[in-house]
Enzyme design. Structure first.
Site, PDB file in Angstrom:
ATOM      1  N   GLN A  74      47.753  30.168  -0.129  1.00 25.64           N
ATOM      2  CA  GLN A  74      49.008  29.579  -0.286  1.00 25.64           C
ATOM      3  C   GLN A  74      49.843  28.476   0.633  1.00 25.64           C
ATOM      4  OE1 GLN A  74      50.578  29.313  -2.990  1.00 25.64           O
ATOM      5  NE2 GLN A  74      48.929  30.481  -4.588  1.00 25.64           N
ATOM      6  N   SER A  75      48.904  27.824   1.483  1.00 18.00           N
ATOM      7  CA  SER A  75      49.442  26.878   2.381  1.00 18.00           C
ATOM      8  C   SER A  75      50.077  25.692   1.948  1.00 18.00           C
ATOM      9  CB  SER A  75      47.730  26.609   2.893  1.00 18.00           C
ATOM     10  OG  SER A  75      48.389  25.276   3.697  1.00 18.00           O
ATOM     11  N   ASN A  76      51.245  24.729   2.469  1.00 13.86           N
ATOM     12  CA  ASN A  76      51.579  24.066   2.053  1.00 13.86           C
ATOM     13  C   ASN A  76      50.304  22.984   2.640  1.00 13.86           C
ATOM     14  OD1 ASN A  76      53.974  25.237   0.710  1.00 13.86           O
ATOM     15  ND2 ASN A  76      54.789  26.542   2.794  1.00 13.86           N
ATOM     16  N   CYS A  78      47.671  22.744   3.046  1.00 13.60           N
ATOM     17  CA  CYS A  78      46.577  22.542   2.464  1.00 13.60           C
ATOM     18  C   CYS A  78      47.024  22.034   0.933  1.00 13.60           C
ATOM     19  CB  CYS A  78      46.061  23.814   2.012  1.00 13.60           C
ATOM     20  SG  CYS A  78      44.801  24.431   3.692  1.00 13.60           S
TER      21      CYS A  78
END
Ligand code: PLP
Length: 326
Positions: A74-76, A78
């Site tokens: 859930q990386s913002n 990425c």
């Protein structure tokens, strides 16, 4: 005249972002403000956009046609990288930590929609082999005749640092306009680049400001070291840029709870409370913990009375995969 000379950037973020008053009865005698970096864009929102302005400029100047980066499912960061790649006609490859659900949600869904090539690895494999996993992606791009550019976790390096040095300059202008003289500026610390950039930037543009980093993973000592390393790397890479090693910041690591991206009841309550009382949407991984931690510090009177500025670093899409926690 600016005390710093900035490297080139490509404008991606909607800036300047607003500095809003936050009215809360329970933090007297502090005056609370919110720097709305959740409003740097819509799908392309949050703090990573500011860092990627400098990173994209660097990547394009090297002739890159593929952005490669890494982070949690859930990386913002990425998601922001995938959207920028799509907008600039570049390929994007994401190396992600974790086992995806069958149906993608939140940031992962947006990254997929933007056309990023996504490779997921177990927590264990990722932690053990991240440099090799990235090198493998680089090899594949080179083998097909492409030109890769690798962005480290959270774009926290000598290049990305400038995003929050520039934000610090913007804040110094906000503070002058709002007659704020000795603010405490509070942010979440995840990969450390936001904290490092704010500390280094404010020490140049407003030496009376202090910065408080609230760790969402790793120890206070780790982040002190990270700031030192990131700023040193930038000083070395951009000789004559005017950056100095900051001494205006502290880090607290008392609000991580069970671990990175693991939420606890005080944080979900703080998120719900901020949504109801101010219409602010915080996220469980970064801004929710930082906001809760900040309020706790203020309730404990850990700092002398002053203006306190919460930097809302975004993260709204990370809220949805946690729907069951609310
Ligand atoms: C990445 C991130 C942070 C932490 O910033 P770092 O520069 O990695 O320390 C804070 N908030 C949100 C919403 C983020 O995505």
């Amino acid at each position: 005249m600016s005390p710093l000379s900035f490297p080139p950037k490509i404008a991606l973020a909607q800036t300047p972002t607003p500095l809003d008053r936050l009215e809360r009865g329970d933090v007297d005698p502090y005056r609370l403000w919110c720097k709305r970096d959740d409003l740097t864009g819509c799908a392309l929102s949050g703090n990573k956009v500011r860092k990627l302005e400098f990173v994209l400029s660097e990547a394009l100047s090297q002739g890159a046609d593929t952005l490669i980066t890494c982070g949690g499912l859930q990386s913002n960061h990425c998601r922001a990288t995938a959207l920028i790649a799509a907008a600039w006609g570049l390929n994007c490859r994401l190396v992600l930590r974790g086992e995806p659900e069958q149906v993608y949600d939140g940031n992962l869904l947006l990254g997929q929609l933007a056309g990023a090539q996504i490779a997921c690895f177990s927590e264990r494999e990722y932690r053990k082999k991240l440099p090799e996993l990235l090198a493998h992606q680089v090899q594949q791009v080179l083998a097909s005749g492409g030109k890769p550019y690798v962005i480290p976790t959270g774009a926290s390096d000598a290049v990305g640092l400038w995003g929050y040095v520039a934000a610090a300059k913007e804040l110094a202008e906000d503070f002058q306009r709002c007659q704020i003289k000795q603010p405490l500026v509070v942010c979440a610390a995840g990969s450390g680049g936001t904290l490092a950039g704010l500390a280094a930037g404010l020490s140049a543009f407003l030496p009376t400001a202090e910065v408080l980093g609230i760790a969402v993973c790793d120890s206070a000592e780790y982040f002190r070291q990270r700031v030192y390393e990131d700023v040193s790397a930038a000083m070395e890479r951009y000789p004559g840029c005017g950056l100095k090693m900051p001494e205006n910041f502290t880090v607290v690591d008392d609000y991580i709870g069970p671990g990175y991206a693991l939420v606890y009841p005080e944080v979900t309550q703080a998120i719900a409370e901020a949504a109801q009382s101010s219409g602010l949407m915080l996220d469980p991984v970064y801004t929710g913990k930082a906001y809760f931690g900040m309020l706790e510090q203020l309730r404990q009177r850990a700092f002398a009375p002053r203006d306190v500025v919460f930097v809302h670093t975004g993260g709204i899409f990370g809220l949805f995969p946690y729907k069951h926690a609310f």
